[in-house]
Design a protein around this motif. Sequence first.
Motif, mmCIF file in Angstrom:
data_model
loop_
_atom_site.group_PDB
_atom_site.id
_atom_site.type_symbol
_atom_site.label_atom_id
_atom_site.label_comp_id
_atom_site.label_asym_id
_atom_site.label_seq_id
_atom_site.Cartn_x
_atom_site.Cartn_y
_atom_site.Cartn_z
ATOM 1 N N PHE A 3 0.830 -1.205 0.000
ATOM 2 C CA PHE A 3 0.000 0.000 0.000
ATOM 3 C C PHE A 3 0.864 1.255 0.000
ATOM 4 C CE2 PHE A 3 -2.385 3.321 2.276
ATOM 5 C CZ PHE A 3 -3.493 3.431 1.436
ATOM 6 N N ALA A 4 1.959 1.214 0.765
ATOM 7 C CA ALA A 4 2.841 2.383 0.829
ATOM 8 C C ALA A 4 3.472 2.664 -0.530
ATOM 9 C CB ALA A 4 3.925 2.158 1.885
ATOM 10 N N VAL A 5 3.866 1.585 -1.241
ATOM 11 C CA VAL A 5 4.497 1.762 -2.545
ATOM 12 C C VAL A 5 3.526 2.375 -3.549
ATOM 13 C CG1 VAL A 5 5.454 0.538 -4.533
ATOM 14 C CG2 VAL A 5 6.197 -0.063 -2.229
ATOM 15 N N PHE A 6 2.297 1.883 -3.564
ATOM 16 C CA PHE A 6 1.355 2.303 -4.597
ATOM 17 C C PHE A 6 0.421 3.428 -4.155
ATOM 18 C CE2 PHE A 6 2.518 -1.961 -6.086
ATOM 19 C CZ PHE A 6 2.820 -1.669 -7.402
ATOM 20 N N LEU A 7 0.560 3.906 -2.920
ATOM 21 C CA LEU A 7 -0.281 5.022 -2.470
ATOM 22 C C LEU A 7 -0.126 6.266 -3.341
ATOM 23 C CD1 LEU A 7 -2.222 6.331 -0.468
ATOM 24 C CD2 LEU A 7 -0.258 6.828 1.016
ATOM 25 N N PRO A 8 1.110 6.679 -3.691
ATOM 26 C CA PRO A 8 1.228 7.881 -4.538
ATOM 27 C C PRO A 8 0.536 7.752 -5.883
ATOM 28 C CG PRO A 8 3.334 7.356 -3.531
ATOM 29 C CD PRO A 8 2.427 6.200 -3.257
ATOM 30 N N VAL A 9 0.690 6.609 -6.554
ATOM 31 C CA VAL A 9 0.086 6.474 -7.873
ATOM 32 C C VAL A 9 -1.428 6.337 -7.765
ATOM 33 C CG1 VAL A 9 0.161 3.951 -8.152
ATOM 34 C CG2 VAL A 9 0.490 5.423 -10.125
ATOM 35 N N LEU A 10 -1.926 5.790 -6.669
ATOM 36 C CA LEU A 10 -3.380 5.746 -6.454
ATOM 37 C C LEU A 10 -3.933 7.157 -6.266
ATOM 38 C CD1 LEU A 10 -3.714 2.652 -4.064
ATOM 39 C CD2 LEU A 10 -4.392 2.803 -6.462
ATOM 40 N N ARG A 102 0.097 24.137 -14.955
ATOM 41 C CA ARG A 102 -0.623 22.874 -15.148
ATOM 42 C C ARG A 102 -0.314 21.956 -13.957
ATOM 43 N NH1 ARG A 102 2.085 20.557 -18.847
ATOM 44 N NH2 ARG A 102 3.698 22.144 -19.052
ATOM 45 N N LEU A 103 -0.921 22.304 -12.825
ATOM 46 C CA LEU A 103 -0.599 21.599 -11.586
ATOM 47 C C LEU A 103 -1.022 20.135 -11.616
ATOM 48 C CD1 LEU A 103 -1.568 24.321 -8.938
ATOM 49 C CD2 LEU A 103 0.683 23.813 -9.903
ATOM 50 N N ASP A 104 -2.122 19.846 -12.302
ATOM 51 C CA ASP A 104 -2.570 18.453 -12.336
ATOM 52 C C ASP A 104 -1.509 17.560 -12.984
ATOM 53 O OD1 ASP A 104 -2.934 19.768 -14.729
ATOM 54 O OD2 ASP A 104 -4.793 18.728 -15.247
ATOM 55 N N GLN A 105 -0.944 18.007 -14.099
ATOM 56 C CA GLN A 105 0.085 17.214 -14.764
ATOM 57 C C GLN A 105 1.339 17.111 -13.900
ATOM 58 O OE1 GLN A 105 0.869 18.382 -18.820
ATOM 59 N NE2 GLN A 105 -1.275 18.839 -19.223
ATOM 60 N N PHE A 106 1.752 18.218 -13.310
ATOM 61 C CA PHE A 106 2.984 18.222 -12.512
ATOM 62 C C PHE A 106 2.896 17.222 -11.367
ATOM 63 C CE2 PHE A 106 5.424 19.717 -8.851
ATOM 64 C CZ PHE A 106 6.684 19.840 -9.399
ATOM 65 N N TYR A 107 1.808 17.259 -10.625
ATOM 66 C CA TYR A 107 1.705 16.398 -9.457
ATOM 67 C C TYR A 107 1.442 14.942 -9.827
ATOM 68 C CZ TYR A 107 1.987 20.455 -6.436
ATOM 69 O OH TYR A 107 2.427 21.584 -5.779
ATOM 70 N N VAL A 108 0.787 14.699 -10.941
ATOM 71 C CA VAL A 108 0.641 13.319 -11.410
ATOM 72 C C VAL A 108 2.011 12.737 -11.729
ATOM 73 C CG1 VAL A 108 -0.159 11.883 -13.331
ATOM 74 C CG2 VAL A 108 -1.731 13.478 -12.242
ATOM 75 N N TYR A 109 2.845 13.516 -12.434
ATOM 76 C CA TYR A 109 4.204 13.056 -12.751
ATOM 77 C C TYR A 109 5.009 12.833 -11.467
ATOM 78 C CZ TYR A 109 3.033 15.010 -17.371
ATOM 79 O OH TYR A 109 2.428 15.310 -18.563
ATOM 80 N N LEU A 110 4.866 13.753 -10.518
ATOM 81 C CA LEU A 110 5.637 13.666 -9.269
ATOM 82 C C LEU A 110 5.240 12.424 -8.474
ATOM 83 C CD1 LEU A 110 7.765 15.367 -7.676
ATOM 84 C CD2 LEU A 110 5.857 16.259 -6.341
ATOM 85 N N LEU A 111 3.947 12.157 -8.384
ATOM 86 C CA LEU A 111 3.474 10.986 -7.648
ATOM 87 C C LEU A 111 3.864 9.697 -8.357
ATOM 88 C CD1 LEU A 111 -0.039 12.328 -6.618
ATOM 89 C CD2 LEU A 111 1.835 11.797 -5.065
ATOM 90 N N LEU A 112 3.831 9.722 -9.674
ATOM 91 C CA LEU A 112 4.283 8.553 -10.440
ATOM 92 C C LEU A 112 5.751 8.272 -10.151
ATOM 93 C CD1 LEU A 112 3.508 6.470 -12.650
ATOM 94 C CD2 LEU A 112 4.312 8.128 -14.339
ATOM 95 N N PHE A 113 6.551 9.330 -10.072
ATOM 96 C CA PHE A 113 7.973 9.162 -9.773
ATOM 97 C C PHE A 113 8.170 8.609 -8.365
ATOM 98 C CE2 PHE A 113 11.861 10.811 -7.862
ATOM 99 C CZ PHE A 113 12.810 10.295 -8.729
ATOM 100 N N MET A 114 7.386 9.089 -7.399
ATOM 101 C CA MET A 114 7.508 8.576 -6.025
ATOM 102 C C MET A 114 7.275 7.074 -5.983
ATOM 103 S SD MET A 114 5.616 11.259 -3.494
ATOM 104 C CE MET A 114 6.067 13.003 -3.432
ATOM 105 N N THR A 115 6.207 6.627 -6.614
ATOM 106 C CA THR A 115 5.917 5.195 -6.642
ATOM 107 C C THR A 115 7.062 4.420 -7.278
ATOM 108 O OG1 THR A 115 3.502 5.322 -6.595
ATOM 109 C CG2 THR A 115 4.452 3.459 -7.754
ATOM 110 N N ALA A 116 7.599 4.954 -8.383
ATOM 111 C CA ALA A 116 8.700 4.287 -9.069
ATOM 112 C C ALA A 116 9.914 4.155 -8.153
ATOM 113 C CB ALA A 116 9.070 5.045 -10.334
#
Length: 778
Positions: A3-10, A102-116
Amino acid sequence: MLFAVFLPVLLAIFIPYLSKWKENIHTGFFVLLAPLAIFIYFIFSIGNGFDPVWQKYQWIPSLNIGFDFYLDGLSLLFVLLISGIGTLVTLYSIYYLDKSERLDQFYVYLLLFMTAMFGVVLSDNVYVLYTFWELTSISSFLLIGYWNHREGSRYGAMKSMLITVFGGLSMLGGFILLHLVTGTTSIQEMIAQADVILQSDYFAAIFAFVLLGAFTKSAQFPFHIWLPDAMEAPTPVSAYLHSATMVKAGIFLVARFTPIFSGDEWFFVIVSGVGILTLCWASYMAVRQTDLKGILAFSTVSQLGMIMAMLGFGTKTAIYAAVFHILNHATFKGSLFMVAGIVDHESGTRDIRKLGGLATLMPISATLAFFGTFSMAGVPLPFLNGFYSKEKFFTAATELPETSIWLAELLQQAIPYLAVFGSIFTFVYSMYFVFGTFTGHKQLEKLPAKPHEAPIGMLLSPMILVLGVVVIGLFPNMVNSTFLAHTAEAIYGKPVETHIKFWHGWITPLFMSIAVVVFGAILAYTRKGWQGIYTFLPGKLSFNKAYDFIVDQLEKSSARITNRYMNGSLRRYMVLILTAILIGAFSTLWITDGFALDTSDIASVTIHEVVVAVAMAIAAISTIFTRNKIAAILILGVVGYGLSLLFVLYRAPDLALTQLVVETITVALFLLCFYHLPNLREQTELASQKFTNVAISVGFGVLMTTVAISAHSTKGFETISDYFLEKSYKLGGGDNVVNVILVDMRGLDTLFEIVVLGIAALGIYALIKLRNKKGAEK
């Protein structure tokens, strides 16, 4: 841990919806919750009695691939860095990025990177680790190119992805060989078979491939060239990816595989050699830069080289110094990147030639910068954590292990001097950064905006990081036995006991530090007098030029090759495709002895089947010679309906009905489409073209016949038809086995096939509407 790993991408799934409220509340406040929650969750794992934790979740069990997460001291250090620095960077970005972005795109990318990144440092399965590894490259590419209207951002993003993905593919090759040698995909099980790996014939390739992946990701010489161009990213990205997380992924990889590779003497030569070279070259080049983030970029490369060199030393002192510096570097470098962003945000420029005297206008930022740079320089002050890990580095450089390789002996003698050389220039660029920005004469007329102190929200994150610098400096043993010792033990393989203190007496590392401060201060003070040396070294030589040349030549060569066969001729495309299939398929059949002929279980052939088959063959051949498109379609329909008759004759009424429906619809669609096309006309072809057409047609027909016969005659696996016959009614409630398979057992396949057709239909509809619209405009 899953859950911790995939929380950002969720959370990233909901960001586009949450960003709609950004006018009332900044999107970053929602994002902040994910890394903060993860940091709090893992912080409780710190302690004297820490034991590794395993969690396994199946993914592809047939290939022995699963989400196998392993938490030990090493992964815990990186998890806390990723989540802790991620929390501070997100808080910083709330005040750095305007709501108009474009905050939605920025934070989606950032959260995707965290999960990775969480996946990289926690995965015990090499293939899952590789998957997350490449996801860091992709998400980093998106973050670096976030301001895609800038040419520099696009160039930096592409450059970083090309180099790191190249290394990632190399690393995958090493992982595959490791899997073949050990028979396992678990890193911990591979470590248990270190002797088997070291004695394997594939060891040299494994060693080279894995290290290449690590060196490219951690920007080691000569692959360091992507990191300075990545500074085109927004400062929160630079502070997160390029100081504390992504660039340390390569460090993590080397640390994780050290128990395997350190058993070979060349590990010291290659890892320490590349690391110490990176330290010296990057620290030397940092003084040449005029952009604040450019200085920090090369300083990051040099610090990464220093850590890499210590991992290569392989001694207990060096391993501990490496993990200690990983923590310290994240604190002072993260704060400095944020300060550089504040200067840029408030003055409108990062060009140090236009800056100066900002300490009186931005006193808090200047104070934070002084603490950060003096810690990075390793100035011997008891409240700066950078000094302690730098002293450990000098100690490790003077206590290198014995070796029997002459090159290693030569390197051992040179390393203490190179360590001092690199540290001197580290001192120089640190002083250049802080004094060139915050002291001296003000040049307000050269600044796009009048500088002033940043809001407290933007200062809060670097304040916390600088507080970490001071607290660790004052109480270094607070994170020693409870945290860092477990990290070092995970790498070294044995308990690592050490005590950190400021004064060790008049020993060699102290004299090395004194030399760094003395010569560094002299060079920093006289910098303008000797800076002309850069016109000779490196002069016109540049690894960036080499990279640009290679990429340019690849693009030109690929364009030339592509233009030779992509000439718009449908015939040529079909010739190339079918020829490749023929060569590949027949070669495989020949090499594997794949052809088989078994007539023991085939149905008897009667006159009825022969008549239908002959009629189908005549119809198929007739389509070649007819010049009337309607007639060609109708004749082609004879082939389809003939196949339906064969299904009836061989007692497959369901298939016959399906074939009849499909054939009827297909013929109708062909008639509708071909009505709008010109009539068929005979084309003049050369004899060679006719021969090629006949050869490929006959060859492809023979191939399909051969494959069909071989597939029917070969029983390499147990048939699954009995399973479907037995289970179709029980599981699907239907007597028609084919329908049950399509609707129930393979329902998702059928659903996605329908989705693909639907998307294609929408695309065709859009093209028709677009054509009609253009026609109306004309």
